[in-house]
Design a protein around this motif. Structure first.
Motif, PDB file in Angstrom:
ATOM      1  N   TYR A   1      10.141 -13.689  20.272  1.00  0.00           N
ATOM      2  CA  TYR A   1       9.269 -12.868  19.712  1.00  0.00           C
ATOM      3  C   TYR A   1       9.413 -12.095  18.365  1.00  0.00           C
ATOM      4  N   LEU A   2       8.507 -12.131  17.755  1.00  0.00           N
ATOM      5  CA  LEU A   2       8.896 -11.504  16.457  1.00  0.00           C
ATOM      6  C   LEU A   2       8.427  -9.840  16.365  1.00  0.00           C
ATOM      7  N   LYS A   3       9.350  -9.081  16.255  1.00  0.00           N
ATOM      8  CA  LYS A   3       9.186  -7.421  16.347  1.00  0.00           C
ATOM      9  C   LYS A   3       9.577  -6.668  15.219  1.00  0.00           C
ATOM     10  N   VAL A   4       8.749  -5.667  14.855  1.00  0.00           N
ATOM     11  CA  VAL A   4       9.169  -4.882  14.123  1.00  0.00           C
ATOM     12  C   VAL A   4       9.337  -3.409  14.609  1.00  0.00           C
ATOM     13  N   PHE A   5       9.850  -2.472  14.026  1.00  0.00           N
ATOM     14  CA  PHE A   5      10.031  -0.969  14.291  1.00  0.00           C
ATOM     15  C   PHE A   5       8.806  -0.515  13.975  1.00  0.00           C
ATOM     16  N   ALA A   6       7.958   0.139  14.958  1.00  0.00           N
ATOM     17  CA  ALA A   6       6.915   1.144  14.531  1.00  0.00           C
ATOM     18  C   ALA A   6       6.804   1.871  15.919  1.00  0.00           C
TER      19      ALA A   6
ATOM     20  N   VAL B   1       0.804  -9.330   5.731  1.00  0.00           N
ATOM     21  CA  VAL B   1       1.665  -8.065   5.827  1.00  0.00           C
ATOM     22  C   VAL B   1       1.123  -7.496   4.328  1.00  0.00           C
ATOM     23  N   ASP B   2       0.894  -6.342   4.320  1.00  0.00           N
ATOM     24  CA  ASP B   2       0.538  -5.660   3.268  1.00  0.00           C
ATOM     25  C   ASP B   2       1.889  -5.054   2.290  1.00  0.00           C
ATOM     26  N   SER B   3       3.084  -4.855   2.983  1.00  0.00           N
ATOM     27  CA  SER B   3       3.947  -4.578   2.023  1.00  0.00           C
ATOM     28  C   SER B   3       5.356  -5.196   3.045  1.00  0.00           C
ATOM     29  N   ALA B   4       6.398  -5.314   2.214  1.00  0.00           N
ATOM     30  CA  ALA B   4       7.581  -6.123   2.883  1.00  0.00           C
ATOM     31  C   ALA B   4       8.174  -5.001   3.877  1.00  0.00           C
ATOM     32  N   ARG B   5       8.618  -5.437   5.255  1.00  0.00           N
ATOM     33  CA  ARG B   5       9.517  -4.742   6.107  1.00  0.00           C
ATOM     34  C   ARG B   5      10.328  -5.694   6.952  1.00  0.00           C
ATOM     35  N   LEU B   6      11.301  -4.965   7.352  1.00  0.00           N
ATOM     36  CA  LEU B   6      12.326  -5.411   8.393  1.00  0.00           C
ATOM     37  C   LEU B   6      11.663  -6.322   9.735  1.00  0.00           C
ATOM     38  N   GLY B   7      11.780  -7.479   9.919  1.00  0.00           N
ATOM     39  CA  GLY B   7      11.341  -7.836  11.193  1.00  0.00           C
ATOM     40  C   GLY B   7      12.614  -8.515  12.078  1.00  0.00           C
ATOM     41  N   ASN B   8      12.549  -8.844  13.169  1.00  0.00           N
ATOM     42  CA  ASN B   8      13.671  -9.245  14.090  1.00  0.00           C
ATOM     43  C   ASN B   8      13.001 -10.156  14.933  1.00  0.00           C
TER      44      ASN B   8
ATOM     45  N   ILE C   1      27.070   7.031   5.814  1.00  0.00           N
ATOM     46  CA  ILE C   1      25.564   7.644   5.750  1.00  0.00           C
ATOM     47  C   ILE C   1      25.317   8.809   5.031  1.00  0.00           C
ATOM     48  N   VAL C   2      26.248   9.558   5.304  1.00  0.00           N
ATOM     49  CA  VAL C   2      25.942  11.233   4.727  1.00  0.00           C
ATOM     50  C   VAL C   2      25.952  10.895   3.225  1.00  0.00           C
ATOM     51  N   SER C   3      26.821   9.711   2.517  1.00  0.00           N
ATOM     52  CA  SER C   3      26.765   9.628   1.070  1.00  0.00           C
ATOM     53  C   SER C   3      25.615   8.937   0.625  1.00  0.00           C
ATOM     54  N   ILE C   4      24.989   8.076   1.433  1.00  0.00           N
ATOM     55  CA  ILE C   4      23.657   7.498   0.941  1.00  0.00           C
ATOM     56  C   ILE C   4      22.570   8.579   0.985  1.00  0.00           C
ATOM     57  N   MET C   5      22.703   9.330   2.071  1.00  0.00           N
ATOM     58  CA  MET C   5      21.566  10.069   2.359  1.00  0.00           C
ATOM     59  C   MET C   5      21.597  11.186   1.045  1.00  0.00           C
ATOM     60  N   ALA C   6      22.628  11.484   0.600  1.00  0.00           N
ATOM     61  CA  ALA C   6      22.674  12.487  -0.481  1.00  0.00           C
ATOM     62  C   ALA C   6      22.259  12.110  -1.691  1.00  0.00           C
ATOM     63  N   LYS C   7      22.158  10.973  -1.861  1.00  0.00           N
ATOM     64  CA  LYS C   7      21.600  10.372  -3.103  1.00  0.00           C
ATOM     65  C   LYS C   7      20.417   9.586  -2.957  1.00  0.00           C
ATOM     66  N   ALA C   8      19.832   9.450  -1.855  1.00  0.00           N
ATOM     67  CA  ALA C   8      18.571   8.661  -1.325  1.00  0.00           C
ATOM     68  C   ALA C   8      17.158   9.410  -2.019  1.00  0.00           C
ATOM     69  N   THR C   9      16.515   8.495  -2.259  1.00  0.00           N
ATOM     70  CA  THR C   9      15.072   8.763  -2.859  1.00  0.00           C
ATOM     71  C   THR C   9      14.272   9.151  -1.568  1.00  0.00           C
ATOM     72  N   ASN C  10      13.229   9.960  -1.894  1.00  0.00           N
ATOM     73  CA  ASN C  10      12.234  10.295  -0.869  1.00  0.00           C
ATOM     74  C   ASN C  10      11.718   9.004  -0.169  1.00  0.00           C
ATOM     75  N   ASN C  11      11.457   8.093  -0.961  1.00  0.00           N
ATOM     76  CA  ASN C  11      10.995   6.627  -0.399  1.00  0.00           C
ATOM     77  C   ASN C  11      11.748   6.249   0.729  1.00  0.00           C
ATOM     78  N   PHE C  12      13.087   6.199   0.652  1.00  0.00           N
ATOM     79  CA  PHE C  12      14.257   5.794   1.504  1.00  0.00           C
ATOM     80  C   PHE C  12      14.302   6.849   2.682  1.00  0.00           C
ATOM     81  N   LYS C  13      14.185   8.093   2.289  1.00  0.00           N
ATOM     82  CA  LYS C  13      14.318   9.175   3.305  1.00  0.00           C
ATOM     83  C   LYS C  13      13.093   9.297   4.458  1.00  0.00           C
ATOM     84  N   ASN C  14      11.890   8.758   3.919  1.00  0.00           N
ATOM     85  CA  ASN C  14      10.706   8.774   4.595  1.00  0.00           C
ATOM     86  C   ASN C  14      10.434   7.601   5.527  1.00  0.00           C
ATOM     87  N   ASN C  15      11.465   6.718   5.411  1.00  0.00           N
ATOM     88  CA  ASN C  15      10.961   5.305   6.199  1.00  0.00           C
ATOM     89  C   ASN C  15      11.201   5.633   7.532  1.00  0.00           C
ATOM     90  N   ASP C  16      10.231   5.117   8.447  1.00  0.00           N
ATOM     91  CA  ASP C  16      10.221   5.518   9.826  1.00  0.00           C
ATOM     92  C   ASP C  16      11.496   5.490  10.516  1.00  0.00           C
TER      93      ASP C  16
END
Length: 293
Positions: free
Chosen positions: A67-72, A95-102, A227-242
């Protein structure tokens, strides 16, 4: 005698039918049609198709359904499936934009990959080694996985040192000191690899993808220092990932529970359920501290 015909009276349908004097009302309709057409063209031009060709020499996979799955919608969802026939399998789609699959077999994750337009090649061999190539993001993901697995193997080898020390009659206090120091050094390298890789790709799909791969191996959502370190400098695009948004919310909830700030359970099912689906052989996370868990 010259006869002049009043064509307007004879043919009233010709009124206002001059080629250069089109009536006013059809113009907005025409504009709307053109706009709708251009919108469809623009949307379809943004769509891309992916083609995944997979091979494996793992005999137990032959004849099994993958199975090919994505987080949604807060959970892993199937978007395609196929049978392994004579060691080969195939997925395809748009696919309309790149995303992680499994890629999953039942509820067991075999490997991650980036779903993006292009031809993607994956290979699963019986030693547990995974190969991934074909598109830019997948080439980068494979490089990350290869380096991550190297560190994981080094940590696994450390587990044998105490037993070797016992067999050799070594000073076990000194052996354990060396093992702990080496483990700290390797884990520091893992933290550096993960944070560096995510930071470099924080505004494309690979950044949140690596975040999901690493954190999905944790027993429960936790705000680790990296994770705290990354979130402190993350962009809104990253933070708003589902996935990122849900993971951080659940991790903060668990942290509040531990600190006694919350008592009622939150909706911590999405990430927790995704984490319960254990990674397959050689897939990233599993160690002791930091990004390595």
């Amino acid at each position: 005698m010259e006869i002049v015909l009043n064509t307007v009276k004879i043919f009233p349908a010709l009124r206002n039918r001059c080629y250069f004097c089109m009536p006013k009302t059809p113009i907005p309709v025409m504009i709307r049609l053109i706009y709708a057409f251009l919108t469809v063209v623009a949307f379809t031009s943004c769509m891309g198709s992916y083609n995944i060709e997979g091979t494996t020499d793992v005999s137990r996979l032959d004849g099994r359904m993958l199975y090919l799955k994505v987080f949604a919608n807060s959970e892993m969802q199937n978007i395609d499936s196929c049978d392994v026939v004579h060691g080969k399998f195939h997925f395809s789609g748009s696919v309309d934009s790149a995303r992680l699959g499994n890629v999953f077999m039942d509820d067991v994750r075999l490997m991650p990959l980036m779903l993006e337009a292009g031809n993607i090649t994956i290979k699963i061999d019986q030693t547990g080694q995974l190969q991934l190539s074909g598109t830019p993001l997948n080439d980068s993901l494979y490089q990350f996985m290869h380096r991550y697995d190297t560190f994981q193997q080094q940590l696994a080898e450390l587990e044998h040192k105490p037993y070797q020390g016992i067999m050799n009659g070594s000073d076990m206090q000194q052996v354990m000191k060396e093992v702990n120091e080496e483990a700290l050094r390797i884990n520091a390298q893992i933290d550096q690899l993960v944070t560096g890789f995510i930071t470099e790709n924080i505004d494309n799909a690979l950044g949140p993808g690596i975040f999901q791969i690493v954190t999905s191996g944790y027993q429960y959502p936790e705000m680790k220092p990296w994770i705290v370190s990354i979130m402190a400098k993350a962009t809104n695009n990253f933070k708003n990932n589902d996935y990122v948004k849900l993971y951080v919310s659940e991790a903060q909830h668990f942290q509040n529970l531990q600190n006694g700030l919350e008592t009622m359970p939150n909706q911590a099912q999405g990430v927790a359920k995704e984490q319960a689906q254990q990674p397959g052989p050689q897939e990233t996370p599993a160690a002791s501290t930091g990004a390595a868990q």
